[in-house]
Design a protein around this motif. Structure first.
Motif, PDB file in Angstrom:
ATOM      1  N   VAL A 278      60.503   0.968 180.732  1.00  0.00           N
ATOM      2  CA  VAL A 278      61.454   0.854 179.612  1.00  0.00           C
ATOM      3  C   VAL A 278      62.170   0.331 180.613  1.00  0.00           C
ATOM      4  O   VAL A 278      62.651   0.270 181.410  1.00  0.00           O
ATOM      5  N   LYS A 279      63.256  -0.947 178.978  1.00  0.00           N
ATOM      6  CA  LYS A 279      64.171  -1.448 179.304  1.00  0.00           C
ATOM      7  C   LYS A 279      65.153  -1.079 178.381  1.00  0.00           C
ATOM      8  O   LYS A 279      65.156  -0.925 177.275  1.00  0.00           O
ATOM      9  N   CYS A 280      66.045  -0.777 179.031  1.00  0.00           N
ATOM     10  CA  CYS A 280      67.929  -0.509 178.386  1.00  0.00           C
ATOM     11  C   CYS A 280      68.549  -1.349 178.259  1.00  0.00           C
ATOM     12  O   CYS A 280      68.588  -1.474 179.656  1.00  0.00           O
ATOM     13  N   VAL A 281      69.472  -1.584 177.194  1.00  0.00           N
ATOM     14  CA  VAL A 281      70.534  -2.495 177.206  1.00  0.00           C
ATOM     15  C   VAL A 281      72.186  -1.256 177.081  1.00  0.00           C
ATOM     16  O   VAL A 281      71.501  -0.406 175.933  1.00  0.00           O
ATOM     17  N   LEU A 282      72.373  -1.175 178.074  1.00  0.00           N
ATOM     18  CA  LEU A 282      73.256  -0.357 177.781  1.00  0.00           C
ATOM     19  C   LEU A 282      75.015  -0.965 176.904  1.00  0.00           C
ATOM     20  O   LEU A 282      75.669  -1.317 178.321  1.00  0.00           O
ATOM     21  N   ILE A 283      75.578  -0.414 176.154  1.00  0.00           N
ATOM     22  CA  ILE A 283      76.764  -1.049 175.096  1.00  0.00           C
ATOM     23  C   ILE A 283      77.714  -0.197 176.689  1.00  0.00           C
ATOM     24  O   ILE A 283      77.708   0.693 176.318  1.00  0.00           O
ATOM     25  N   ASP A 284      78.841  -0.818 177.376  1.00  0.00           N
ATOM     26  CA  ASP A 284      79.469  -0.260 178.333  1.00  0.00           C
ATOM     27  C   ASP A 284      80.498  -0.141 177.330  1.00  0.00           C
ATOM     28  O   ASP A 284      81.408  -1.305 178.093  1.00  0.00           O
ATOM     29  N   CYS A 285      81.087   1.232 177.437  1.00  0.00           N
ATOM     30  CA  CYS A 285      82.728   1.269 176.482  1.00  0.00           C
ATOM     31  C   CYS A 285      83.337   1.605 177.836  1.00  0.00           C
ATOM     32  O   CYS A 285      84.070   2.369 178.203  1.00  0.00           O
ATOM     33  N   GLY A 286      82.642   1.604 179.162  1.00  0.00           N
ATOM     34  CA  GLY A 286      83.868   2.796 180.368  1.00  0.00           C
ATOM     35  C   GLY A 286      82.401   3.578 180.745  1.00  0.00           C
ATOM     36  O   GLY A 286      82.568   4.460 181.842  1.00  0.00           O
ATOM     37  N   VAL A 287      81.240   2.594 181.123  1.00  0.00           N
ATOM     38  CA  VAL A 287      80.167   4.224 181.638  1.00  0.00           C
ATOM     39  C   VAL A 287      80.114   4.310 182.878  1.00  0.00           C
ATOM     40  O   VAL A 287      81.041   3.973 184.080  1.00  0.00           O
ATOM     41  N   LYS A 288      79.621   5.511 183.820  1.00  0.00           N
ATOM     42  CA  LYS A 288      79.417   6.021 184.691  1.00  0.00           C
ATOM     43  C   LYS A 288      78.896   5.818 185.546  1.00  0.00           C
ATOM     44  O   LYS A 288      77.343   5.601 184.466  1.00  0.00           O
ATOM     45  N   SER A 289      78.965   5.329 186.488  1.00  0.00           N
ATOM     46  CA  SER A 289      77.969   4.920 186.941  1.00  0.00           C
ATOM     47  C   SER A 289      76.904   6.335 187.666  1.00  0.00           C
ATOM     48  O   SER A 289      75.400   5.785 187.696  1.00  0.00           O
ATOM     49  N   SER A 290      77.134   7.153 187.404  1.00  0.00           N
ATOM     50  CA  SER A 290      76.119   8.500 187.380  1.00  0.00           C
ATOM     51  C   SER A 290      75.042   7.989 186.339  1.00  0.00           C
ATOM     52  O   SER A 290      73.502   8.473 186.216  1.00  0.00           O
TER      53      SER A 290
ATOM     54  N   ARG B 133      64.035  12.600 177.980  1.00  0.00           N
ATOM     55  CA  ARG B 133      63.661  12.314 177.363  1.00  0.00           C
ATOM     56  C   ARG B 133      64.296  10.905 176.188  1.00  0.00           C
ATOM     57  O   ARG B 133      63.309  10.311 175.366  1.00  0.00           O
ATOM     58  N   MET B 134      65.563  10.190 177.458  1.00  0.00           N
ATOM     59  CA  MET B 134      65.301   9.259 176.728  1.00  0.00           C
ATOM     60  C   MET B 134      63.802   8.163 176.833  1.00  0.00           C
ATOM     61  O   MET B 134      63.753   6.841 175.984  1.00  0.00           O
ATOM     62  N   ILE B 135      63.557   8.023 177.807  1.00  0.00           N
ATOM     63  CA  ILE B 135      62.606   7.459 178.307  1.00  0.00           C
ATOM     64  C   ILE B 135      60.831   7.455 177.908  1.00  0.00           C
ATOM     65  O   ILE B 135      60.625   7.074 177.294  1.00  0.00           O
ATOM     66  N   GLU B 136      61.152   8.828 177.508  1.00  0.00           N
ATOM     67  CA  GLU B 136      59.597   8.786 176.472  1.00  0.00           C
ATOM     68  C   GLU B 136      59.878   8.927 175.229  1.00  0.00           C
ATOM     69  O   GLU B 136      58.773   8.158 174.260  1.00  0.00           O
ATOM     70  N   MET B 137      61.174   8.716 174.515  1.00  0.00           N
ATOM     71  CA  MET B 137      61.360   8.201 173.263  1.00  0.00           C
ATOM     72  C   MET B 137      61.449   6.155 173.142  1.00  0.00           C
ATOM     73  O   MET B 137      60.475   6.083 172.410  1.00  0.00           O
ATOM     74  N   ALA B 138      61.937   5.754 174.443  1.00  0.00           N
ATOM     75  CA  ALA B 138      61.430   4.568 174.353  1.00  0.00           C
ATOM     76  C   ALA B 138      59.757   4.040 174.436  1.00  0.00           C
ATOM     77  O   ALA B 138      59.433   3.054 174.025  1.00  0.00           O
ATOM     78  N   LEU B 139      59.159   5.184 175.177  1.00  0.00           N
ATOM     79  CA  LEU B 139      57.955   4.837 175.696  1.00  0.00           C
ATOM     80  C   LEU B 139      56.444   5.040 174.612  1.00  0.00           C
ATOM     81  O   LEU B 139      55.801   4.178 173.717  1.00  0.00           O
ATOM     82  N   LYS B 140      57.667   5.906 173.884  1.00  0.00           N
ATOM     83  CA  LYS B 140      56.453   6.549 172.215  1.00  0.00           C
ATOM     84  C   LYS B 140      56.665   4.999 171.116  1.00  0.00           C
ATOM     85  O   LYS B 140      56.056   4.728 170.382  1.00  0.00           O
ATOM     86  N   TYR B 141      57.951   4.045 171.098  1.00  0.00           N
ATOM     87  CA  TYR B 141      58.025   3.261 169.999  1.00  0.00           C
ATOM     88  C   TYR B 141      58.442   1.349 170.644  1.00  0.00           C
ATOM     89  O   TYR B 141      58.290   0.662 169.921  1.00  0.00           O
ATOM     90  N   LYS B 142      57.752   2.184 172.086  1.00  0.00           N
ATOM     91  CA  LYS B 142      58.013   0.659 172.803  1.00  0.00           C
ATOM     92  C   LYS B 142      56.752  -0.208 171.629  1.00  0.00           C
ATOM     93  O   LYS B 142      55.086   0.647 171.675  1.00  0.00           O
TER      94      LYS B 142
END
Length: 366
Positions: A172-184, A356-365
């Motif tokens: 899956v592909k995610c756009v991460l809006i970086d407001c000060g994201v941690k590398s982890s 859960r994020m990946i499962e959510m993305a796959l379900k609505y992909k």
């Protein structure tokens, strides 16, 4: 070196200096983690804050770059009881950050718990800080702005798009809006075969949709969420168009974008031992947290539900709902958590949320 910590209530605390010879202003907070000083110092969410560690021994297992949560230290200063290694001293020096040790951190923590977070000044110097200088330093503290008046996110967000590719085939592909994201956070997604497109906090909804992501994640970050108006507007335009989730400040920004309210906590939640209850399953997780603002329980966005609560003070730790897009009745989920499932430092109880994020993305992909 010599060092002094001055609080806005006029308290003057003398100690020994380490790290850089410098003078900084910030909001004084405490963190209850027993380990993880490297991760804490490099967490961008600490921008604008002077950190007091409640655990007395700091530096006793060194410093390694693999523990960094960003490129360097973001906190303004560091307050500890006992300095146990030169590595920590050098780490602060390399990042031009002052520290003070040999002080009663229990006293400081109790003061913050009683009065709330305080504006403070930390000065370290090779020469003794004279009594006649103290009054000028106290005035500087009094003149310093409250953190709610300082926009911090633009100081820590990426300024350009960065693509993080998994080593195996992208699922899956995610756009991460970086407001000060941690590398982890990025690491937890990439290791689940998620391509992460990290974008600046002020990226528009159109620019995000043009990337054709499977979901959007709004990251953690420093300061008052109400000041991050560009991100709030972007979220408003994305709701209902694709799955959206958030972590920490991401939870607060979602709350505001949906019409809810946030407020400043008295002394915040910062540490690796915060108990959170999932109201749907009844399960309790020990979580890592770092936030000074929260979603207002009395002003939850209309139609949304509180998903998680903090068992220490019953504050909101997450919201969720299926959002219906009016044009074609497509249901897209929106959910977020106030705590840090990636830990860094802290327990890994909630890392399943990335699954859960990946499962959510796959379900609505599409």
């Amino acid at each position: 070196m010599y060092a002094v910590l001055i609080l806005e209530d006029g308290t003057v605390i003398q100690g020994k200096g380490f790290g850089a010879e410098s003078e900084v202003l910030g909001e004084l907070v405490f963190n209850t983690s027993m380990t993880g000083y490297v991760e804490v110092l490099t967490d961008p969410s600490y921008k604008g804050q002077i950190i007091t560690m409640t655990y007395p021994l700091e530096g006793n297992y060194g410093v390694k770059k693999e523990w960094y949560e960003s490129e360097g230290i973001h906190s303004e200063g560091f307050v500890i009881k006992d300095l146990t290694s030169n590595e920590l001293d050098n780490f602060l020096k390399e990042n031009s950050i002052p520290g003070i040790y040999g002080v009663d951190t229990r006293y400081i923590t109790k003061k913050i718990r009683s009065k709330g977070v305080l504006k403070a000044l930390l000065k370290s110097s090779k020469t003794e800080i004279k009594e006649d200088e103290i009054s000028n330093l106290i005035q500087k503290v009094n003149d310093y702005q409250d953190i709610s008046e300082i926009e911090m996110v633009s100081k820590v967000s990426t300024t350009k798009k960065i693509v993080h590719q998994p080593t195996s085939k992208t699922v899956v592909k995610c756009v991460l809006i970086d407001c000060g994201v941690k590398s982890s956070i990025i690491d937890c997604l990439v290791e689940r075969n998620c391509e992460v497109i990290q974008v600046p906090y002020n990226t528009t909804a159109k620019e995000i949709l043009d990337e054709k992501p499977d979901f959007v994640l709004i990251s953690n970050g420093p300061g008052d969420p109400e000041l991050v108006k560009d991100t709030i507007e972007t979220i408003k335009q994305l709701i209902g168009k694709l799955p959206i989730t958030g972590i920490c400040m991401g939870n607060q920004l979602l709350t505001l974008a949906l019409g809810g309210k946030t407020y400043k906590l008295k002394f915040g939640h910062r540490g690796g031992n915060q108990p959170v209850k999932d109201l749907e399953t009844g399960k309790v997780y020990m979580t890592s947290q770092n936030h000074g603002f929260a979603t207002d329980y009395e002003n939850i966005p209309e139609g949304y539900e509180v998903a998680n609560i903090n068992l220490n003070d019953n504050t909101v730790e997450g919201i969720h709902k299926l959002v219906v897009e009016s044009e074609n009745n497509v249901k897209m989920p929106v959910w977020s958590v106030q705590y840090h499932p990636e830990a860094g430092p802290g327990p890994h109880d909630a890392r399943f949320l990335f699954d859960r994020m990946i499962e959510m993305a796959l379900k609505y992909k599409n």
